[in-house]
Design a protein around this motif. Structure first.
Motif, PDB file in Angstrom:
ATOM      1  N   GLY A   1       0.737  -1.259   0.272  1.00 51.22           N
ATOM      2  CA  GLY A   1       0.121   0.066   0.102  1.00 51.22           C
ATOM      3  C   GLY A   1       0.656   1.270  -0.016  1.00 51.22           C
ATOM      4  N   ARG A   2       0.018   2.382   0.011  1.00 53.40           N
ATOM      5  CA  ARG A   2       0.754   3.693   0.043  1.00 53.40           C
ATOM      6  C   ARG A   2       1.577   3.969   1.583  1.00 53.40           C
ATOM      7  N   TRP A   3       2.520   4.998   1.419  1.00 53.82           N
ATOM      8  CA  TRP A   3       3.081   5.474   2.758  1.00 53.82           C
ATOM      9  C   TRP A   3       1.924   6.274   3.268  1.00 53.82           C
ATOM     10  N   ARG A   4       1.917   6.194   4.575  1.00 52.59           N
ATOM     11  CA  ARG A   4       1.096   7.205   5.364  1.00 52.59           C
ATOM     12  C   ARG A   4       1.613   8.533   5.418  1.00 52.59           C
ATOM     13  N   ASP A   5       1.788   9.268   4.582  1.00 52.02           N
ATOM     14  CA  ASP A   5       2.637  10.508   4.627  1.00 52.02           C
ATOM     15  C   ASP A   5       1.676  11.760   4.310  1.00 52.02           C
ATOM     16  N   SER A   6       0.647  11.611   3.986  1.00 53.14           N
ATOM     17  CA  SER A   6      -0.185  12.590   3.483  1.00 53.14           C
ATOM     18  C   SER A   6      -0.419  13.556   4.729  1.00 53.14           C
ATOM     19  N   LYS A   7      -0.880  14.852   4.427  1.00 51.26           N
ATOM     20  CA  LYS A   7      -1.259  15.669   5.614  1.00 51.26           C
ATOM     21  C   LYS A   7      -2.246  15.556   6.351  1.00 51.26           C
ATOM     22  N   TYR A   8      -3.274  14.363   6.130  1.00 52.70           N
ATOM     23  CA  TYR A   8      -4.070  13.879   6.685  1.00 52.70           C
ATOM     24  C   TYR A   8      -3.883  12.672   7.561  1.00 52.70           C
ATOM     25  N   ASP A   9      -2.700  12.022   7.377  1.00 50.91           N
ATOM     26  CA  ASP A   9      -2.228  10.809   8.066  1.00 50.91           C
ATOM     27  C   ASP A   9      -1.813  11.362   9.388  1.00 50.91           C
ATOM     28  N   GLU A  10      -1.808  10.372  10.506  1.00 49.36           N
ATOM     29  CA  GLU A  10      -1.181  10.702  11.682  1.00 49.36           C
ATOM     30  C   GLU A  10       0.309  10.765  11.420  1.00 49.36           C
ATOM     31  N   LYS A  11       0.856  11.531  12.332  1.00 51.55           N
ATOM     32  CA  LYS A  11       2.402  11.414  12.365  1.00 51.55           C
ATOM     33  C   LYS A  11       2.778  10.964  13.690  1.00 51.55           C
ATOM     34  N   ILE A  12       3.920  10.118  13.241  1.00 53.00           N
ATOM     35  CA  ILE A  12       4.054   9.102  14.361  1.00 53.00           C
ATOM     36  C   ILE A  12       5.731   9.176  14.610  1.00 53.00           C
ATOM     37  N   THR A  13       6.010   9.504  16.050  1.00 48.53           N
ATOM     38  CA  THR A  13       7.075   9.751  16.576  1.00 48.53           C
ATOM     39  C   THR A  13       7.530   8.762  17.721  1.00 48.53           C
TER      40      THR A  13
END
Length: 147
Positions: free
Chosen positions: A107-119
């Motif tokens: 699938g696609r990388w979850r890197d759009s502005k609507y995806d959660e940011k994980i740190t």
């Protein structure tokens, strides 16, 4: 004789034009884009494999003990079999500094502005996986060594 001269003239013009295009193509192909060097954090008590495992456990709400991780090049491949129905799930993870990016295996990388940011943050013997959503709310899961 005129037609032979004319043909030679055309061949000469075509050859010069061809050489000019080839030189231009070579110049374009040899330009190397500048790539940002990957930021790496020195971990004290956890490994990057641990971070990948705990990240998927946190996102998917699964026990970290059932999650398997293997590294290939710069990616971590994470999989687990859900106990309730024995379905297998596969993901891929990139880690850059303290940022984590994930995707389904195909699938696609979850890197759009609507995806959660994980740190992540390592604090002594604890690791926090922090999901920050587009409304700035957060879900923080804490793991200890051996979880």
């Amino acid at each position: 004789m005129k037609s032979l001269t004319c043909c030679l003239f055309l061949i000469l013009i075509f050859s010069c034009n061809q050489k000019e295009q080839t030189e231009t193509n070579l110049t374009v192909e040899t330009e190397i884009p500048k790539i940002k060097e990957k930021e790496e954090i020195t971990l004290k008590n956890f490994t990057y494999e641990d971070i990948a495992r705990y990240t998927m456990a946190s996102i998917m709400g699964q026990s970290s003990k059932i999650i398997k991780v293997r590294k290939k090049d710069e990616l971590y491949f994470v999989s687990y079999i859900r106990k309730s129905d024995h379905q297998k799930f596969d993901y891929k993870i990139k880690i850059d500094g303290n940022k984590i990016l994930w995707a389904n295996i195909d699938g696609r990388w979850r890197d759009s502005k609507y995806d959660e940011k994980i740190t992540f943050v390592e604090k002594d013997n604890k690791l926090e996986i922090i999901q920050t959503f587009d409304d700035n709310s957060q879900d923080i899961q804490e793991y200890k060594i051996g979880d």
